[in-house]
Design a protein around this motif. Structure first.
Motif, PDB file in Angstrom:
ATOM      1  N   HIS A  82      -6.245  -0.379  11.039  1.00  0.00           N
ATOM      2  CA  HIS A  82      -5.354  -0.178  12.177  1.00  0.00           C
ATOM      3  C   HIS A  82      -4.198  -1.179  12.168  1.00  0.00           C
ATOM      4  CE1 HIS A  82      -3.794   0.341  16.185  1.00  0.00           C
ATOM      5  NE2 HIS A  82      -4.124  -0.892  16.506  1.00  0.00           N
ATOM      6  N   HIS A  83      -4.482  -2.429  11.852  1.00  0.00           N
ATOM      7  CA  HIS A  83      -3.401  -3.423  11.816  1.00  0.00           C
ATOM      8  C   HIS A  83      -2.419  -3.149  10.684  1.00  0.00           C
ATOM      9  CE1 HIS A  83      -3.498  -6.776  14.704  1.00  0.00           C
ATOM     10  NE2 HIS A  83      -4.756  -6.417  14.893  1.00  0.00           N
ATOM     11  N   ASP A  84      -2.926  -2.632   9.569  1.00  0.00           N
ATOM     12  CA  ASP A  84      -2.023  -2.293   8.471  1.00  0.00           C
ATOM     13  C   ASP A  84      -1.128  -1.116   8.815  1.00  0.00           C
ATOM     14  OD1 ASP A  84      -3.135  -4.307   6.939  1.00  0.00           O
ATOM     15  OD2 ASP A  84      -4.477  -2.988   5.822  1.00  0.00           O
ATOM     16  N   PHE A  85      -1.692  -0.127   9.522  1.00  0.00           N
ATOM     17  CA  PHE A  85      -0.952   1.092   9.844  1.00  0.00           C
ATOM     18  C   PHE A  85      -1.217   1.502  11.293  1.00  0.00           C
ATOM     19  CE2 PHE A  85      -1.517   1.108   5.288  1.00  0.00           C
ATOM     20  CZ  PHE A  85      -0.240   1.414   4.837  1.00  0.00           C
ATOM     21  N   PRO A  86      -0.597   0.809  12.260  1.00  0.00           N
ATOM     22  CA  PRO A  86      -0.838   1.117  13.675  1.00  0.00           C
ATOM     23  C   PRO A  86      -0.266   2.456  14.123  1.00  0.00           C
ATOM     24  CG  PRO A  86       0.813  -0.609  13.440  1.00  0.00           C
ATOM     25  CD  PRO A  86       0.243  -0.391  12.089  1.00  0.00           C
ATOM     26  N   SER A  87       0.466   3.160  13.258  1.00  0.00           N
ATOM     27  CA  SER A  87       0.990   4.472  13.612  1.00  0.00           C
ATOM     28  C   SER A  87       0.079   5.610  13.157  1.00  0.00           C
ATOM     29  CB  SER A  87       2.380   4.671  12.993  1.00  0.00           C
ATOM     30  OG  SER A  87       3.296   3.737  13.528  1.00  0.00           O
ATOM     31  N   ILE A  88      -1.095   5.277  12.619  1.00  0.00           N
ATOM     32  CA  ILE A  88      -2.069   6.290  12.232  1.00  0.00           C
ATOM     33  C   ILE A  88      -3.111   6.413  13.340  1.00  0.00           C
ATOM     34  CG2 ILE A  88      -3.904   6.865  10.574  1.00  0.00           C
ATOM     35  CD1 ILE A  88      -2.284   5.529   8.408  1.00  0.00           C
ATOM     36  N   PRO A  89      -3.347   7.613  13.883  1.00  0.00           N
ATOM     37  CA  PRO A  89      -4.315   7.776  14.979  1.00  0.00           C
ATOM     38  C   PRO A  89      -5.752   7.566  14.517  1.00  0.00           C
ATOM     39  CG  PRO A  89      -3.501   9.908  14.259  1.00  0.00           C
ATOM     40  CD  PRO A  89      -2.687   8.881  13.526  1.00  0.00           C
ATOM     41  N   TRP A  90      -6.641   7.416  15.484  1.00  0.00           N
ATOM     42  CA  TRP A  90      -8.026   7.040  15.215  1.00  0.00           C
ATOM     43  C   TRP A  90      -8.747   7.995  14.273  1.00  0.00           C
ATOM     44  CZ3 TRP A  90     -11.797  10.576  16.355  1.00  0.00           C
ATOM     45  CH2 TRP A  90     -11.469  11.582  17.269  1.00  0.00           C
ATOM     46  N   ASN A  91      -8.468   9.291  14.348  1.00  0.00           N
ATOM     47  CA  ASN A  91      -9.218  10.272  13.560  1.00  0.00           C
ATOM     48  C   ASN A  91      -8.894  10.230  12.073  1.00  0.00           C
ATOM     49  OD1 ASN A  91      -6.666  11.342  14.612  1.00  0.00           O
ATOM     50  ND2 ASN A  91      -7.175  13.212  13.526  1.00  0.00           N
TER      51      ASN A  91
ATOM     52  N   MET B  23       0.812  -1.210   0.000  1.00  0.00           N
ATOM     53  CA  MET B  23       0.000   0.000   0.000  1.00  0.00           C
ATOM     54  C   MET B  23       0.847   1.263   0.000  1.00  0.00           C
ATOM     55  SD  MET B  23      -3.067  -1.159   2.580  1.00  0.00           S
ATOM     56  CE  MET B  23      -3.861   0.443   2.540  1.00  0.00           C
ATOM     57  N   ILE B  24       1.927   1.270   0.759  1.00  0.00           N
ATOM     58  CA  ILE B  24       2.733   2.482   0.843  1.00  0.00           C
ATOM     59  C   ILE B  24       3.468   2.739  -0.454  1.00  0.00           C
ATOM     60  CG2 ILE B  24       4.904   1.526   1.745  1.00  0.00           C
ATOM     61  CD1 ILE B  24       3.056   4.754   2.854  1.00  0.00           C
ATOM     62  N   LYS B  25       3.768   1.672  -1.203  1.00  0.00           N
ATOM     63  CA  LYS B  25       4.380   1.858  -2.518  1.00  0.00           C
ATOM     64  C   LYS B  25       3.364   2.393  -3.516  1.00  0.00           C
ATOM     65  CE  LYS B  25       8.098  -1.579  -2.187  1.00  0.00           C
ATOM     66  NZ  LYS B  25       8.633  -2.863  -2.729  1.00  0.00           N
ATOM     67  N   LYS B  26       2.125   1.904  -3.416  1.00  0.00           N
ATOM     68  CA  LYS B  26       1.079   2.318  -4.352  1.00  0.00           C
ATOM     69  C   LYS B  26       0.502   3.675  -3.989  1.00  0.00           C
ATOM     70  CE  LYS B  26      -3.016   0.503  -6.685  1.00  0.00           C
ATOM     71  NZ  LYS B  26      -3.952  -0.666  -6.795  1.00  0.00           N
ATOM     72  N   TYR B  27       0.388   3.939  -2.677  1.00  0.00           N
ATOM     73  CA  TYR B  27      -0.202   5.197  -2.200  1.00  0.00           C
ATOM     74  C   TYR B  27       0.764   5.875  -1.226  1.00  0.00           C
ATOM     75  CZ  TYR B  27      -4.471   2.991  -3.984  1.00  0.00           C
ATOM     76  OH  TYR B  27      -5.406   2.375  -4.784  1.00  0.00           O
ATOM     77  N   PRO B  28       1.831   6.493  -1.709  1.00  0.00           N
ATOM     78  CA  PRO B  28       2.817   7.107  -0.798  1.00  0.00           C
ATOM     79  C   PRO B  28       2.233   8.216   0.072  1.00  0.00           C
ATOM     80  CG  PRO B  28       3.216   7.749  -3.083  1.00  0.00           C
ATOM     81  CD  PRO B  28       2.204   6.644  -3.123  1.00  0.00           C
TER      82      PRO B  28
END
Length: 340
Positions: A258-267, A22-27
């Motif tokens: 959340h499991h894919d990106f646990p460093s992104i906050p809830w909002n 995902m991070i490669k496709k959507y930086p």
């Protein structure tokens, strides 16, 4: 026929690999990573609400406190647990100790000192999802055999869910010893609960106790724990919930995200879903915690063994895949420089 074992998969958990893709496709996803210090205001508000309601109920009958806990307190208690979950990923402040203190504050109306311990064991769940010796989110074998195949057993399991969560930690390897934060968490709870009992009596404590128990167990909100990883109608390992309660439970239902990106906050989790629809719109998901809760209780095909499990340490994900998403981004950027 009663299930007697989990579904075994000899592979790595799906999220780290999907994060790379995902991070490669959507930086642009990298811009969603960060902190949300405003969550502390949610914590303070919910703590004050629980304390205020407990005080208002202190002269009421015991059954009134339990009813109010079921219909109101459970929702506030669950919100506080959501905030503790954010704290476990250090998503409020840059300083780790400040996050830990915020979790201890959020823990106060819950009677039991759980915040600091959850902060440790939950991160292992992300890194070693499905590895029985390291993932406390998985039921124990005895727990699943005795309670997991009957309506009565599952009901008892839901009500005593916090007890089983604590019990699971004793089977885990690499457990940290008791340190100052565990002691502070325990002492804070003891002092707070003692003060509440002294000034406002047993009924106030009863309200907070059942608010906590219902928020994580025998209540439609308990459907959240089933929603996250219990197999639905396929062998998909993680499920999200996109129902209306996300609005007051701060998007805790966005569990695949959340499991894919646990460093992104809830909002910012809904923004992540919107940014990558080809990854999330095709996944099975839930729309009702109540429906999940009732189906789990009465559908004999869904038991405590309805989980995917991996082998012991020999089949753990390679360390590069087990890194936090921020570390994965760094390795991806390094790969790009090499390719250039």
């Amino acid at each position: 026929m009663k299930k007697t074992d989990f579904l075994f998969k000899d592979n790595t958990e799906p999220h780290r690999l999907r994060t790379r893709e995902m991070i490669k496709k959507y930086p642009g996803i990298k811009k969603l990573i960060g902190k949300n210090p405003n969550t502390i205001y949610v914590i303070i508000t919910c703590v004050l609400i629980q304390v205020g309601v407990a005080i208002l109920l202190h002269n009421q009958a015991w059954w009134v406190a339990i009813l109010v806990a079921w219909f109101f307190g459970a929702f506030v208690g669950h919100t506080l647990f959501v905030c503790i979950h954010e704290v476990s990923h250090n998503l409020l402040f840059k300083n780790k100790d400040a996050n830990t203190i915020a979790g201890i504050i959020a823990n106060l109306p819950s009677i039991f000192p759980t915040s600091v311990s959850f902060q440790r064991y939950h991160l292992r769940h992300h890194t070693f999802q499905g590895v029985h010796e390291l993932d406390a989110d998985l039921p124990g074998y005895r727990e699943a055999r005795i309670l997991g195949n009957s309506v009565l057993g599952k009901a008892l399991w839901m009500f005593l869910f916090p007890v089983f969560q604590v019990g699971r930690t004793f089977r885990l390897k690499e457990i940290k010893p008791i340190d100052k934060w565990v002691v502070i968490n325990f002492a804070s709870q003891l002092i707070f609960t003692s003060v509440m009992w002294y000034f406002f009596g047993f009924t106030a404590i009863l309200y907070m106790f059942f608010s906590f128990m219902f928020s994580v167990g025998f209540h439609p909100l308990g459907g959240r724990w089933i929603q996250e990883h219990y197999l639905k109608d396929s062998e998909q390992e993680t499920y999200s919930y996109y129902g209306i309660l996300n609005t007051i439970q701060f998007n805790i239902g966005y569990h695949n995200e959340h499991h894919d990106f646990p460093s992104i906050p809830w909002n910012k989790l809904p923004k992540l879903k919107k940014m990558a629809p080809d990854y999330y719109d095709t996944l099975e998901h839930h729309k009702s915690w109540t429906a999940i809760w009732l189906r789990f209780m009465f559908d004999p095909k869904i038991t405590l063994f309805s989980r995917i499990i991996r082998d012991k340490r020999g089949n753990l994900p390679v360390m590069d895949e087990a890194k936090p998403d921020t570390e994965i981004f760094k390795s991806i950027e390094k790969d790009k420089l090499v390719e250039a």
